[in-house]
Scaffold this active site. Structure first.
Site, PDB file in Angstrom:
ATOM      1  N   ASP A 270       0.848  -1.205   0.000  1.00  0.00           N
ATOM      2  CA  ASP A 270       0.000   0.000   0.000  1.00  0.00           C
ATOM      3  C   ASP A 270       0.882   1.253   0.000  1.00  0.00           C
ATOM      4  O   ASP A 270       0.614   2.231   0.710  1.00  0.00           O
ATOM      5  CB  ASP A 270      -0.986   0.005   1.179  1.00  0.00           C
ATOM      6  CG  ASP A 270      -2.105   1.030   0.996  1.00  0.00           C
ATOM      7  OD1 ASP A 270      -2.142   1.711  -0.044  1.00  0.00           O
ATOM      8  OD2 ASP A 270      -2.942   1.155   1.905  1.00  0.00           O
TER       9      ASP A 270
ATOM     10  N   HIS B 164       3.363  10.792  -0.068  1.00  0.00           N
ATOM     11  CA  HIS B 164       2.801  12.126   0.183  1.00  0.00           C
ATOM     12  C   HIS B 164       3.949  13.110   0.367  1.00  0.00           C
ATOM     13  O   HIS B 164       5.009  12.740   0.882  1.00  0.00           O
ATOM     14  CB  HIS B 164       1.921  12.126   1.433  1.00  0.00           C
ATOM     15  CG  HIS B 164       0.611  11.424   1.243  1.00  0.00           C
ATOM     16  ND1 HIS B 164      -0.390  11.921   0.448  1.00  0.00           N
ATOM     17  CD2 HIS B 164       0.144  10.252   1.733  1.00  0.00           C
ATOM     18  CE1 HIS B 164      -1.419  11.091   0.451  1.00  0.00           C
ATOM     19  NE2 HIS B 164      -1.123  10.054   1.220  1.00  0.00           N
TER      20      HIS B 164
HETATM   21  O1  DOR Z   1      -3.329   5.152   3.665  1.00  0.00           O
HETATM   22  C1  DOR Z   1      -3.822   5.134   2.556  1.00  0.00           C
HETATM   23  N1  DOR Z   1      -3.378   5.924   1.558  1.00  0.00           N
HETATM   24  N2  DOR Z   1      -4.861   4.327   2.337  1.00  0.00           N
HETATM   25  C2  DOR Z   1      -5.554   4.351   1.192  1.00  0.00           C
HETATM   26  O2  DOR Z   1      -6.482   3.586   1.066  1.00  0.00           O
HETATM   27  C3  DOR Z   1      -5.222   5.336   0.135  1.00  0.00           C
HETATM   28  C4  DOR Z   1      -3.810   5.739   0.213  1.00  0.00           C
HETATM   29  C5  DOR Z   1      -3.469   6.945  -0.623  1.00  0.00           C
HETATM   30  O3  DOR Z   1      -3.806   6.975  -1.793  1.00  0.00           O
HETATM   31  O4  DOR Z   1      -2.799   7.851  -0.112  1.00  0.00           O
END
Ligand code: DOR
Length: 434
Positions: free
Chosen positions: A311, A315
């Site tokens: 996952d 960011h």
């Molecule tokens: O923590 C997460 N970030 N969970 C998600 O389901 C989406 C993802 C994101 O796209 O940043």
């Protein structure tokens, strides 16, 4: 005539159930031949052939991460297809599956084509996952048939749940017709609204609104029922609660076509850590309690949980260097996934290395019908060489990802990919290895 030969004492091929010595002859982008023997003297091959003697290191088919967020198109400052694939290669992955919550969303043939063409020259293969609903808005179905024609391997609205059960049912009916699975991001968004961390003691102490575990359990249960009703294979993304592990176990016992993945953060981090106020711990689903971690680990051990996926969710610092409640969900994971899995699952004795590698190769390939067959003539020459005992420290300066939002920076891990070979090319080599 082979151009690259890899030989080793510990070749593990989870696709064909092989574990032993082996030599892989590679020509172009494919495996020419596999011999189940170790060649200690490679002297006879030296003309125009690149030789890699893996010795006692593990030689595995290339690792697959079936849950990765690349931010292209839309947020190329956080990750591009090229940088995400470099991070993948450095983490030992030769294939990744990208999630559709880009801007624009992957909900049409054009966006699928764009990503596939950009990925052609990347350091890893990219398999595209399309959206269930247009714009991931949960209102109308996306152009699923068109996207299948363009090559998607599954559909999901990951990042959000499809809250309308009728829309989810329709998505499943389409997916079944096109022979692809549906991936569920299981979160009842009425129950989770406004929450940032796991609902429980830590959230209360910190005064932060929580996301209850039942928000996940309820949608896992609903989607298992919908999958049973429609006959569509269903995959549960980033499973994080004791309750949903139980539901998947029961569904498997019933013979339903349900699979699940767990992330390294959900089997290593508890919500106790939130008192550090490190915003890189904000993730969706949230890191939970020791009891949930124990359930996820037991699910990995007994086969309820089929794969490990990172996952990977990059960011920017501007987004993460904010107050806890303002931080977006997500942490990067491609470059720490294997090390965390080896350290916490294999070196602790929970899983044999063969089982871990199956969860990172043959199982995701099977769930998504990816064109891999392990070490067979004609199969793709995607290979990962792993040093099980290499001790290393996660260093943010070394990340190939464009983002740095990892709560694992500074962690000491044991085990690392030292060579990654994709399409017959060495795309990553650990610097101290010759
Ligand atoms: O923590 C997460 N970030 N969970 C998600 O389901 C989406 C993802 C994101 O796209 O940043």
């Amino acid at each position: 005539m082979a151009e690259l030969i890899i030989t080793g004492n510990r070749v593990i091929d989870p696709y064909n159930g092989y574990s032993g010595p082996g030599t892989i002859h590679i020509s172009g982008e494919s495996i020419e031949r596999f011999d189940p023997e170790f060649i200690s003297d490679l002297g006879e091959f030296e003309n125009n052939v690149r030789l890699i003697n893996a010795g006692d290191k593990i030689v595995s088919p290339g690792l697959i991460d079936m849950h990765v967020h690349l931010r292209e198109p839309g947020r190329e400052d956080e990750e591009t297809i090229i940088s995400g694939c470099e991070a993948a290669a450095a983490g030992g992955f030769t294939a990744i599956c990208c999630m559709p919550n880009t801007r624009p969303v992957i909900d049409s043939q054009e966006v699928v084509r764009f990503i596939r063409s950009r990925a052609q020259y990347a350091a890893a293969r990219v398999f595209v996952i399309g959206a269930i609903s247009r714009g991931i808005a949960g209102q109308q179905l996306a152009e699923i048939g068109d996207m299948v024609d363009a090559g998607i391997v599954a559909i999901t609205d990951d990042g959000k749940s499809v809250m309308d059960a009728q829309l989810m049912r329709n998505g499943m009916e389409y997916a079944k017709m096109f022979g692809i699975p549906v991936i569920s991001h299981a979160e009842d968004m009425n129950l989770s609204r406004g929450g940032k961390v796991n609902e429980g003691y830590q959230a209360t102490v910190l005064g932060i609104k929580g996301i209850p575990s039942v928000a996940e359990d309820i949608i896992v249960a609903r989607d298992i029922y919908l999958s049973k009703f429609t006959g569509t294979p269903l995959h549960i993304a980033h499973i994080s609660t004791e309750g949903s592990v139980k539901l998947v176990r029961q569904a498997k016992e019933e013979g339903l076509r349900i699979t699940a993945e767990a992330t390294p953060h959900h089997f290593t981090l508890t919500d106790d850590l939130l008192k550090t106020f490190n915003t890189n711990l904000i993730v969706n689903p949230p890191i939970r309690t020791q009891r949930d971690i124990d359930a996820v680990k037991e699910g990995l051990r007994d086969g309820t949980i089929d794969c490990i996926a990172s996952d990977h969710a990059p960011h920017s610092p501007e987004e993460k260097d904010v107050e806890f409640m303002e931080a977006p969900f997500g942490m990067i994971g491609l470059e720490t996934s294997l090390g965390l899995s080896l350290t916490n699952l294999v070196h602790t004795g929970l899983l044999p290395i063969e089982t871990l590698l199956k969860k990172m190769t043959a199982q995701p390939a099977k769930i998504l019908s990816l064109p891999y067959q392990g070490f067979k003539s004609g199969a793709p020459a995607d290979i990962t060489i792993i040093d099980l005992n290499l001790e290393w420290k996660v260093d943010k300066a070394e990340f190939k990802s464009k983002s740095r939002n990892s709560p694992f920076i500074g962690y000491e891990l044991k085990g690392k990919a030292v060579y990654t070979i994709c399409k017959g090319e060495v795309v990553y080599a650990e610097s101290h290895i010759t």
